[in-house]
Motif scaffolding. Structure first.
Motif, mmCIF file in Angstrom:
data_model
loop_
_atom_site.group_PDB
_atom_site.id
_atom_site.type_symbol
_atom_site.label_atom_id
_atom_site.label_comp_id
_atom_site.label_asym_id
_atom_site.label_seq_id
_atom_site.Cartn_x
_atom_site.Cartn_y
_atom_site.Cartn_z
ATOM 1 N N MET A 1 45.267 16.072 67.725
ATOM 2 C CA MET A 1 45.340 17.297 66.924
ATOM 3 C C MET A 1 46.495 18.152 67.440
ATOM 4 O O MET A 1 46.988 17.962 68.550
ATOM 5 C CB MET A 1 44.034 18.069 67.014
ATOM 6 N N ARG A 2 46.899 19.119 66.627
ATOM 7 C CA ARG A 2 48.003 19.999 66.989
ATOM 8 C C ARG A 2 47.475 21.362 67.445
ATOM 9 O O ARG A 2 46.454 21.822 66.953
ATOM 10 C CB ARG A 2 48.922 20.207 65.791
ATOM 11 N N ALA A 3 48.210 21.966 68.368
ATOM 12 C CA ALA A 3 47.845 23.301 68.834
ATOM 13 C C ALA A 3 49.109 24.115 69.092
ATOM 14 O O ALA A 3 50.116 23.580 69.559
ATOM 15 C CB ALA A 3 47.017 23.215 70.113
ATOM 16 N N VAL A 4 49.066 25.396 68.770
ATOM 17 C CA VAL A 4 50.154 26.323 69.064
ATOM 18 C C VAL A 4 49.925 26.851 70.473
ATOM 19 O O VAL A 4 48.947 27.569 70.729
ATOM 20 C CB VAL A 4 50.198 27.480 68.055
ATOM 21 N N GLN A 5 50.823 26.505 71.395
ATOM 22 C CA GLN A 5 50.613 26.816 72.796
ATOM 23 C C GLN A 5 51.821 27.524 73.399
ATOM 24 O O GLN A 5 52.914 27.498 72.832
ATOM 25 C CB GLN A 5 50.334 25.531 73.583
ATOM 26 N N ILE A 6 51.578 28.138 74.551
ATOM 27 C CA ILE A 6 52.685 28.678 75.342
ATOM 28 C C ILE A 6 52.747 27.910 76.654
ATOM 29 O O ILE A 6 51.717 27.534 77.225
ATOM 30 C CB ILE A 6 52.550 30.194 75.597
ATOM 31 N N THR A 7 53.964 27.681 77.139
ATOM 32 C CA THR A 7 54.177 26.925 78.371
ATOM 33 C C THR A 7 54.395 27.820 79.582
ATOM 34 O O THR A 7 54.433 27.351 80.712
ATOM 35 C CB THR A 7 55.393 25.999 78.209
ATOM 36 N N ALA A 8 54.568 29.121 79.323
ATOM 37 C CA ALA A 8 54.770 30.121 80.374
ATOM 38 C C ALA A 8 54.622 31.482 79.717
ATOM 39 O O ALA A 8 54.492 31.583 78.494
ATOM 40 C CB ALA A 8 56.159 29.974 81.002
ATOM 41 N N TRP A 9 54.628 32.543 80.514
ATOM 42 C CA TRP A 9 54.680 33.893 79.942
ATOM 43 C C TRP A 9 56.123 34.162 79.529
ATOM 44 O O TRP A 9 57.051 33.877 80.284
ATOM 45 C CB TRP A 9 54.229 34.941 80.957
ATOM 46 N N GLY A 10 56.302 34.726 78.335
ATOM 47 C CA GLY A 10 57.668 35.003 77.916
ATOM 48 C C GLY A 10 57.777 35.260 76.430
ATOM 49 O O GLY A 10 56.790 35.571 75.753
ATOM 50 N N GLY A 11 58.995 35.121 75.913
ATOM 51 C CA GLY A 11 59.282 35.405 74.516
ATOM 52 C C GLY A 11 59.019 34.219 73.610
ATOM 53 O O GLY A 11 58.329 33.267 73.982
ATOM 54 N N PRO A 12 59.578 34.263 72.399
ATOM 55 C CA PRO A 12 59.325 33.209 71.418
ATOM 56 C C PRO A 12 59.662 31.803 71.906
ATOM 57 O O PRO A 12 59.067 30.827 71.437
ATOM 58 C CB PRO A 12 60.222 33.615 70.242
ATOM 59 N N ASP A 13 60.585 31.687 72.861
ATOM 60 C CA ASP A 13 61.011 30.361 73.312
ATOM 61 C C ASP A 13 59.947 29.622 74.109
ATOM 62 O O ASP A 13 60.074 28.403 74.338
ATOM 63 C CB ASP A 13 62.289 30.476 74.151
ATOM 64 N N VAL A 14 58.870 30.294 74.533
ATOM 65 C CA VAL A 14 57.821 29.599 75.294
ATOM 66 C C VAL A 14 56.752 29.019 74.380
ATOM 67 O O VAL A 14 55.812 28.365 74.856
ATOM 68 C CB VAL A 14 57.157 30.531 76.336
ATOM 69 N N VAL A 15 56.871 29.250 73.075
ATOM 70 C CA VAL A 15 55.875 28.757 72.117
ATOM 71 C C VAL A 15 56.234 27.342 71.679
ATOM 72 O O VAL A 15 57.368 27.074 71.273
ATOM 73 C CB VAL A 15 55.784 29.681 70.887
ATOM 74 N N VAL A 16 55.261 26.437 71.747
ATOM 75 C CA VAL A 16 55.458 25.050 71.323
ATOM 76 C C VAL A 16 54.255 24.609 70.502
ATOM 77 O O VAL A 16 53.179 25.203 70.580
ATOM 78 C CB VAL A 16 55.625 24.111 72.535
ATOM 79 N N ILE A 17 54.448 23.575 69.709
ATOM 80 C CA ILE A 17 53.332 22.926 69.021
ATOM 81 C C ILE A 17 53.147 21.558 69.668
ATOM 82 O O ILE A 17 54.022 20.691 69.589
ATOM 83 C CB ILE A 17 53.581 22.808 67.518
ATOM 84 N N ASN A 18 52.016 21.396 70.332
ATOM 85 C CA ASN A 18 51.739 20.181 71.086
ATOM 86 C C ASN A 18 50.645 19.355 70.430
ATOM 87 O O ASN A 18 49.735 19.900 69.770
ATOM 88 C CB ASN A 18 51.285 20.525 72.511
ATOM 89 N N ASP A 19 50.714 18.044 70.622
ATOM 90 C CA ASP A 19 49.582 17.179 70.323
ATOM 91 C C ASP A 19 48.659 17.198 71.530
ATOM 92 O O ASP A 19 49.083 16.913 72.665
ATOM 93 C CB ASP A 19 50.052 15.757 70.051
ATOM 94 N N VAL A 20 47.404 17.550 71.302
ATOM 95 C CA VAL A 20 46.451 17.680 72.407
ATOM 96 C C VAL A 20 45.187 16.877 72.076
ATOM 97 O O VAL A 20 44.902 16.603 70.902
ATOM 98 C CB VAL A 20 46.091 19.161 72.663
ATOM 99 N N PRO A 21 44.422 16.489 73.079
ATOM 100 C CA PRO A 21 43.181 15.752 72.816
ATOM 101 C C PRO A 21 42.191 16.598 72.018
ATOM 102 O O PRO A 21 42.095 17.808 72.221
ATOM 103 C CB PRO A 21 42.643 15.451 74.215
ATOM 104 N N GLU A 22 41.450 15.950 71.126
ATOM 105 C CA GLU A 22 40.437 16.682 70.381
ATOM 106 C C GLU A 22 39.278 17.036 71.303
ATOM 107 O O GLU A 22 38.870 16.232 72.149
ATOM 108 C CB GLU A 22 39.939 15.854 69.196
ATOM 109 N N PRO A 23 38.726 18.250 71.166
ATOM 110 C CA PRO A 23 37.625 18.665 72.033
ATOM 111 C C PRO A 23 36.328 17.934 71.688
ATOM 112 O O PRO A 23 36.119 17.500 70.556
ATOM 113 C CB PRO A 23 37.503 20.163 71.743
ATOM 114 N N VAL A 24 35.465 17.803 72.675
ATOM 115 C CA VAL A 24 34.181 17.129 72.518
ATOM 116 C C VAL A 24 33.081 18.169 72.368
ATOM 117 O O VAL A 24 33.054 19.176 73.086
ATOM 118 C CB VAL A 24 33.899 16.234 73.737
ATOM 119 N N VAL A 25 32.178 17.926 71.444
ATOM 120 C CA VAL A 25 31.088 18.869 71.184
ATOM 121 C C VAL A 25 30.002 18.726 72.250
ATOM 122 O O VAL A 25 29.545 17.609 72.543
ATOM 123 C CB VAL A 25 30.483 18.626 69.795
#
Length: 304
Positions: A1-25
């Motif tokens: 799945m995709r998630a909008v994430q930040i890789t550090a504290w900062g401006g717009p350049d720290v925002v990425v869209i990553n493929d991440v594992p789906e959470p388990v219920v």
């Protein structure tokens, strides 16, 4: 799945869209296919690091704290929901900007049947925030309430919820949004660019959804014993005591009961969000920039 994430504290350049594992219920949880998420000032403030002392999570961090979507799986012990239900919620302050979400069933409610997913996603943060603020101010029938930043995502919902409680609402807003705010049901609408301190006052409750400049102008607007409830920055309690009034800062928290009550109001035609613009999740940076610009009428929403 995709998630909008930040890789550090900062401006717009720290925002990425990553493929991440789906959470388990887990037990007591539900899995939700996210359809839309509201974008709030807290999202870019977290990104910039303004709340880094309060966010106890490792990078990358998934942003976002309100959503609407469809239940796809129930954890052990969950009742009151079925697969396929449209639900909405605010789980704050992070973790929502993703295709799939797992959260406690106690933190969500069935979405208003009369609203689209986009509209439902624009409500939860405002609902839980206003609930906490109105509880602190004991807003009810006949309360004389002043709302700063009345055209914003919280203020615009606050007007409608206050009217549903029977309060008399005065809304402070810019000249460009006075008609909009009047249309939400405010009893009185005042241009915030004027010397309004000279023409209005004697309020039971002042709700500050704007910031310190509004707080500084609010002390003289309260009647003796009245209360300033701020959502933005800690108030000067010494100044409040000097003036014979009260002051407090409140925070919204997950509140399924408040969401259920608001859904009933929406389905009764008494609560409706305003959507200024939608963005696909891939344009989350642009969405946060528009919110940070401070000229949003209602809400900005991401779609998935």
């Amino acid at each position: 799945m995709r998630a909008v994430q930040i890789t550090a504290w900062g401006g717009p350049d720290v925002v990425v869209i990553n493929d991440v594992p789906e959470p388990v219920v887990g037990a007591g949880q539900v899995r939700i296919a996210v359809a839309a998420t509201g974008v709030n000032p807290v999202d870019w403030k977290i990104r910039d690091g303004h709340m880094k002392d309060f966010i106890q999570a490792p990078f990358p961090i998934t942003l976002g704290n309100e959503f609407a979507g469809t239940v796809t799986e129930l954890g052990e012990g969950v009742s009151g929901f079925s697969v396929g239900d449209a639900v909405y919620g605010s789980i704050g302050p992070i973790g929502v900007f993703a295709d799939v979400l797992v959260t406690s069933a106690d933190w969500i409610a069935k979405a208003p049947a009369s609203l689209s997913m986009i509209e439902a996603a624009a409500l939860p943060v405002a609902i839980v925030t206003i609930k906490a603020a109105f509880d602190a101010g004991q807003v009810g029938p006949g309360t004389r309430l002043l709302i700063h930043a009345a055209a914003g995502g919280v203020g615009s919902i606050g007007i409608q919820l206050a009217k549903a409680l029977g309060a008399e609402v005065t809304a402070l807003t810019s000249p460009a949004t006075m008609d909009f705010v009047r249309g939400l049901g405010a009893d009185h609408v005042v241009d915030r660019t004027t010397a309004y301190e000279e023409t209005i006052g004697d309020f039971d409750v002042v709700l500050d959804a704007f910031g310190p400049p509004a707080q500084a102008r609010s002390w003289g607007l309260l009647k003796p014993g009245g209360i300033l409830v701020t959502l933005t920055a800690p108030p000067d309690e010494a100044e409040a005591a000097r003036r014979g009034v009260r002051a407090t800062m409140t925070f919204g928290a997950p509140d399924a009961g408040a969401l259920a009550d608001a859904a009933a109001l929406a389905d009764a035609g008494k609560l409706k969000p305003t959507i200024q613009r939608t963005y696909p999740m891939e344009e989350a940076v642009a969405a946060m920039a528009e919110v940070a610009g401070g000229n949003v009428r209602g809400k900005i929403v991401l779609t998935y």
